[in-house]
Design a protein around this motif. Structure first.
Motif, PDB file in Angstrom:
ATOM      1  N   VAL A 121      -9.780  -9.718   6.065  1.00 34.60           N
ATOM      2  CA  VAL A 121      -8.814  -8.792   5.485  1.00 34.60           C
ATOM      3  C   VAL A 121      -8.977  -7.419   6.111  1.00 34.60           C
ATOM      4  O   VAL A 121      -8.008  -6.733   6.436  1.00 34.60           O
ATOM      5  CB  VAL A 121      -8.994  -8.733   3.961  1.00 34.60           C
ATOM      6  N   LYS A 122     -10.237  -7.033   6.309  1.00 32.14           N
ATOM      7  CA  LYS A 122     -10.508  -5.754   6.978  1.00 32.14           C
ATOM      8  C   LYS A 122     -11.652  -5.963   7.950  1.00 32.14           C
ATOM      9  O   LYS A 122     -12.700  -6.476   7.590  1.00 32.14           O
ATOM     10  CB  LYS A 122     -10.847  -4.660   5.972  1.00 32.14           C
ATOM     11  N   THR A 123     -11.424  -5.563   9.206  1.00 32.54           N
ATOM     12  CA  THR A 123     -12.405  -5.761  10.278  1.00 32.54           C
ATOM     13  C   THR A 123     -12.807  -4.422  10.876  1.00 32.54           C
ATOM     14  O   THR A 123     -11.944  -3.568  11.149  1.00 32.54           O
ATOM     15  CB  THR A 123     -11.827  -6.660  11.392  1.00 32.54           C
ATOM     16  N   VAL A 124     -14.110  -4.247  11.067  1.00 31.09           N
ATOM     17  CA  VAL A 124     -14.637  -3.068  11.761  1.00 31.09           C
ATOM     18  C   VAL A 124     -15.133  -3.543  13.112  1.00 31.09           C
ATOM     19  O   VAL A 124     -16.135  -4.255  13.208  1.00 31.09           O
ATOM     20  CB  VAL A 124     -15.771  -2.409  10.957  1.00 31.09           C
ATOM     21  N   ASP A 125     -14.425  -3.168  14.169  1.00 33.07           N
ATOM     22  CA  ASP A 125     -14.705  -3.640  15.530  1.00 33.07           C
ATOM     23  C   ASP A 125     -15.368  -2.544  16.354  1.00 33.07           C
ATOM     24  O   ASP A 125     -14.679  -1.706  16.945  1.00 33.07           O
ATOM     25  CB  ASP A 125     -13.403  -4.060  16.223  1.00 33.07           C
ATOM     26  N   GLY A 126     -16.702  -2.522  16.376  1.00 33.70           N
ATOM     27  CA  GLY A 126     -17.402  -1.609  17.261  1.00 33.70           C
ATOM     28  C   GLY A 126     -17.207  -0.147  16.927  1.00 33.70           C
ATOM     29  O   GLY A 126     -17.538   0.728  17.731  1.00 33.70           O
ATOM     30  N   SER A 127     -16.689   0.176  15.755  1.00 39.57           N
ATOM     31  CA  SER A 127     -16.458   1.563  15.364  1.00 39.57           C
ATOM     32  C   SER A 127     -17.157   1.823  14.032  1.00 39.57           C
ATOM     33  O   SER A 127     -17.854   0.958  13.503  1.00 39.57           O
ATOM     34  CB  SER A 127     -14.955   1.823  15.233  1.00 39.57           C
ATOM     35  N   SER A 128     -16.988   3.017  13.495  1.00 49.14           N
ATOM     36  CA  SER A 128     -17.570   3.375  12.201  1.00 49.14           C
ATOM     37  C   SER A 128     -16.454   3.579  11.186  1.00 49.14           C
ATOM     38  O   SER A 128     -15.411   4.156  11.505  1.00 49.14           O
ATOM     39  CB  SER A 128     -18.405   4.654  12.316  1.00 49.14           C
ATOM     40  N   LEU A 129     -16.694   3.095   9.978  1.00 50.51           N
ATOM     41  CA  LEU A 129     -15.681   3.208   8.932  1.00 50.51           C
ATOM     42  C   LEU A 129     -16.370   3.480   7.611  1.00 50.51           C
ATOM     43  O   LEU A 129     -17.359   2.840   7.269  1.00 50.51           O
ATOM     44  CB  LEU A 129     -14.868   1.922   8.850  1.00 50.51           C
ATOM     45  N   ASN A 130     -15.807   4.424   6.844  1.00 44.17           N
ATOM     46  CA  ASN A 130     -16.327   4.781   5.534  1.00 44.17           C
ATOM     47  C   ASN A 130     -15.229   4.519   4.510  1.00 44.17           C
ATOM     48  O   ASN A 130     -14.154   5.119   4.577  1.00 44.17           O
ATOM     49  CB  ASN A 130     -16.740   6.255   5.515  1.00 44.17           C
ATOM     50  N   LEU A 131     -15.498   3.609   3.572  1.00 44.74           N
ATOM     51  CA  LEU A 131     -14.500   3.236   2.583  1.00 44.74           C
ATOM     52  C   LEU A 131     -15.040   3.469   1.175  1.00 44.74           C
ATOM     53  O   LEU A 131     -16.205   3.187   0.896  1.00 44.74           O
ATOM     54  CB  LEU A 131     -14.125   1.760   2.732  1.00 44.74           C
ATOM     55  N   VAL A 132     -14.178   3.931   0.271  1.00 45.42           N
ATOM     56  CA  VAL A 132     -14.549   4.176  -1.130  1.00 45.42           C
ATOM     57  C   VAL A 132     -13.444   3.621  -2.017  1.00 45.42           C
ATOM     58  O   VAL A 132     -12.254   3.741  -1.708  1.00 45.42           O
ATOM     59  CB  VAL A 132     -14.733   5.682  -1.405  1.00 45.42           C
ATOM     60  N   GLY A 133     -13.836   3.001  -3.131  1.00 49.70           N
ATOM     61  CA  GLY A 133     -12.859   2.597  -4.124  1.00 49.70           C
ATOM     62  C   GLY A 133     -11.898   1.527  -3.672  1.00 49.70           C
ATOM     63  O   GLY A 133     -10.726   1.545  -4.047  1.00 49.70           O
ATOM     64  N   GLN A 134     -12.377   0.561  -2.922  1.00 46.10           N
ATOM     65  CA  GLN A 134     -11.519  -0.508  -2.419  1.00 46.10           C
ATOM     66  C   GLN A 134     -11.441  -1.667  -3.416  1.00 46.10           C
ATOM     67  O   GLN A 134     -12.375  -1.936  -4.169  1.00 46.10           O
ATOM     68  CB  GLN A 134     -12.053  -1.030  -1.094  1.00 46.10           C
ATOM     69  N   ASN A 135     -10.327  -2.371  -3.395  1.00 48.12           N
ATOM     70  CA  ASN A 135     -10.132  -3.600  -4.163  1.00 48.12           C
ATOM     71  C   ASN A 135      -9.507  -4.604  -3.207  1.00 48.12           C
ATOM     72  O   ASN A 135      -8.289  -4.660  -3.030  1.00 48.12           O
ATOM     73  CB  ASN A 135      -9.221  -3.340  -5.361  1.00 48.12           C
ATOM     74  N   LEU A 136     -10.379  -5.405  -2.555  1.00 49.53           N
ATOM     75  CA  LEU A 136      -9.941  -6.273  -1.469  1.00 49.53           C
ATOM     76  C   LEU A 136     -10.133  -7.728  -1.841  1.00 49.53           C
ATOM     77  O   LEU A 136     -11.120  -8.094  -2.484  1.00 49.53           O
ATOM     78  CB  LEU A 136     -10.732  -5.967  -0.197  1.00 49.53           C
ATOM     79  N   ALA A 137      -9.180  -8.575  -1.417  1.00 54.02           N
ATOM     80  CA  ALA A 137      -9.255 -10.003  -1.727  1.00 54.02           C
ATOM     81  C   ALA A 137      -8.770 -10.816  -0.543  1.00 54.02           C
ATOM     82  O   ALA A 137      -7.856 -10.408   0.188  1.00 54.02           O
ATOM     83  CB  ALA A 137      -8.426 -10.325  -2.965  1.00 54.02           C
ATOM     84  N   SER A 138      -9.409 -11.974  -0.352  1.00 53.06           N
ATOM     85  CA  SER A 138      -8.984 -12.927   0.679  1.00 53.06           C
ATOM     86  C   SER A 138      -8.816 -14.298   0.055  1.00 53.06           C
ATOM     87  O   SER A 138      -9.693 -14.772  -0.658  1.00 53.06           O
ATOM     88  CB  SER A 138     -10.021 -13.005   1.802  1.00 53.06           C
ATOM     89  N   SER A 139      -7.692 -14.950   0.355  1.00 54.59           N
ATOM     90  CA  SER A 139      -7.460 -16.326  -0.080  1.00 54.59           C
ATOM     91  C   SER A 139      -7.339 -17.272   1.111  1.00 54.59           C
ATOM     92  O   SER A 139      -7.068 -18.458   0.934  1.00 54.59           O
ATOM     93  CB  SER A 139      -6.187 -16.403  -0.929  1.00 54.59           C
ATOM     94  N   GLY A 140      -7.556 -16.769   2.312  1.00 55.86           N
ATOM     95  CA  GLY A 140      -7.381 -17.572   3.509  1.00 55.86           C
ATOM     96  C   GLY A 140      -8.546 -18.501   3.785  1.00 55.86           C
ATOM     97  O   GLY A 140      -9.701 -18.166   3.511  1.00 55.86           O
ATOM     98  N   ILE A 141      -8.255 -19.653   4.361  1.00 58.69           N
ATOM     99  CA  ILE A 141      -9.302 -20.567   4.809  1.00 58.69           C
ATOM    100  C   ILE A 141     -10.053 -19.925   5.969  1.00 58.69           C
ATOM    101  O   ILE A 141      -9.445 -19.384   6.902  1.00 58.69           O
ATOM    102  CB  ILE A 141      -8.687 -21.915   5.241  1.00 58.69           C
TER     103      ILE A 141
END
Length: 461
Positions: free
Chosen positions: A72-92
């Motif tokens: 759902v969310k990918t960090v590719d070789g970089s830096s990421l700062n996330l706060v207060g996320q509500n993430l879901a995956s239903s994929g195989i």
């Protein structure tokens, strides 16, 4: 597609694994008959998990390539700062969060949900496909998170690769289906965790776990509850340390170490209900290198609510070191070293050493005719029990310091016996005898020695 939860059936996925190394990771190819249920041992019991009977051995970290994985969310070789996320995956085969290519993620105050099964058990067990949060040779800092998965092969927090470093604090995890562990590290990945609450419901869902290629899980402060078959509080094919933790496994052992790996406990209170207390073994599946399986507990409590031994050792060399640790168990067998379903028949016994320091021990110590056992009673240790009472062990050895004592509960047969208290006055016989091998105890000169309590230390007849 049916999710595979046993190693024997996974051997059918060799073709799929080959594709995985070429970039088609996660594709399962059926090349033979449908999977068969895992074989049971002589007592009709399934082996502990992760499943120890036939994972495709020899899988190398060169196959640990996350480039084809999706999230759902990918960090590719970089830096990421996330706060207060509500993430879901239903994929195989889809991760909720994926950090790869040396990336760095900081995530706080968030909720992550995973549904959708893995189609490839090896991919999810070994390299984190379909996990909620996967760090592949990358870094992640996680704090104040709730992670929930309701899918097969959906581990919660997964670190894979020697450059993978995950720090997790104030984490709540609940996994509901099979092969979905709490904290899991493989191929040298490392997880440092503090204040974690982990509940797993499925089979092969150890709360703290490592798998193929070893890994490191270091936890300070944990509350653990597992209920599935083959789901001990801790399952180690790497190095796992737990300090200040409590846990209950209602469908499995307290803890399992496979191969040249370790579990270290300090100030932990763990309970198991099925088969044994602590199991130390080698499956030769390819998940764990051959060597000494090591278990250490200090200032802890181990509760074995099964009818089996507190320590069960098979098909490996192993050692346990106990200090000021309370052992509570339903049965009367402290140690059993024997052959089981793993290894070559006639060569699959064990060689176990139990070291005790300021420790109370109680029960029988047994070994079969291709197994060896050694008990070293250090300062402040007491043993109320017997060793090799059935005279079946290939070798049974015991040593005592001056500050140790032994209360015999039945006759004992020993290959060697050494005691810093040269008059053996720290052994209370209770009218039982200790029979020793004359050839292996030259310091005794074949003598018969009277012991306190009316018994004798005497050469074997």
């Amino acid at each position: 597609m049916q999710f595979l939860t046993n190693k024997r059936s996974k051997s059918l996925l060799i073709a799929g694994l080959s594709l995985a190394c070429l970039g088609s990771f996660g594709t399962a190819v059926w090349a033979a008959s449908p999977p068969q249920p895992p074989a049971m041992n002589a007592q009709g019991q399934l082996p502990p998990g992760p499943p120890p009977d036939g994972k495709f051995g020899g899988m190398q970290e060169s196959c640990n390539d996350a480039s084809s994985l999706t999230a759902v969310k990918t960090v590719d070789g970089s830096s990421l700062n996330l706060v207060g996320q509500n993430l879901a995956s239903s994929g195989i085969n889809e991760n909720v969060l994926l950090v790869r290519k040396g990336g760095s993620l900081t995530l706080t105050d968030s909720r992550l949900l995973k549904t959708g099964d893995s189609s490839n058990a090896d991919a999810s067990n070994f390299t984190g496909q379909n996990a909620i949060m996967l760090a592949n040779n990358s870094n992640a800092v996680l704090e104040n998170l709730t992670l929930t998965s309701d899918a097969d092969g959906a581990n919660a927090i997964f670190a894979t690769g020697e450059k993978a470093q995950v720090t997790a604090k104030h984490i709540k995890i609940h996994t509901k289906n099979n092969s979905s562990r709490g904290l899991d590290a493989t191929y040298g990945g490392t997880i440092h965790a503090e204040d974690v609450d982990i509940t797993t419901e499925g089979a092969h869902c150890g709360a703290l776990a490592t798998d193929r290629g070893e890994g490191n899980v270091i936890v300070n402060g944990a509350k653990i509850h597992t209920s599935g078959e083959g789901s001990p509080c801790i399952y180690s094919t790497g190095n796992i340390q737990l300090t200040n933790g409590e846990g209950v496994a209602t469908g499995s052992e307290i803890a399992v170490v496979e191969g040249k790996n370790s579990i270290t406990l300090q100030n932990a209170n763990l309970t198991g209900h099925i088969k044994h207390g602590v199991m130390l073994y080698q499956s030769f599946s390819g998940d764990a290198n051959v060597g000494v399986a090591s278990f250490t507990a200090k200032d802890s409590v181990l509760n074995n609510n099964s009818s089996g031994p507190m320590f069960y050792i098979t098909n490996t060399t192993a050692k346990a070191t106990l200090e000021n640790t309370t052992l509570n168990q339903s049965g009367d067998i402290l140690v059993k070293v024997t052959s089981d379903r793993w290894g070559a028949s006639g060569k699959n016994g064990g060689d176990f050493t139990l070291n005790a320091q300021n420790q109370q021990l109680k029960g029988q110590i047994l070994a079969n005719n291709i197994s060896k056992v050694t008990l070293n009673l250090g300062e402040g240790s007491t043993f109320s029990g017997t060793i090799n009472n059935d005279n079946q062990a290939e070798a049974a050895n015991i040593s005592l310091t001056k500050g140790a004592s032994w209360q015999l509960t039945a006759d004992a047969y020993v290959t060697t016996i050494t005691d810093e208290q040269t008059d053996f006055s720290n052994i209370v016989s209770n009218k039982h005898n200790i029979y020793y091998d004359k050839e292996n105890n030259p310091h005794l000169n074949g003598r018969t020695i009277n012991l306190p309590g009316g018994g004798k230390l005497k050469p074997m007849p």
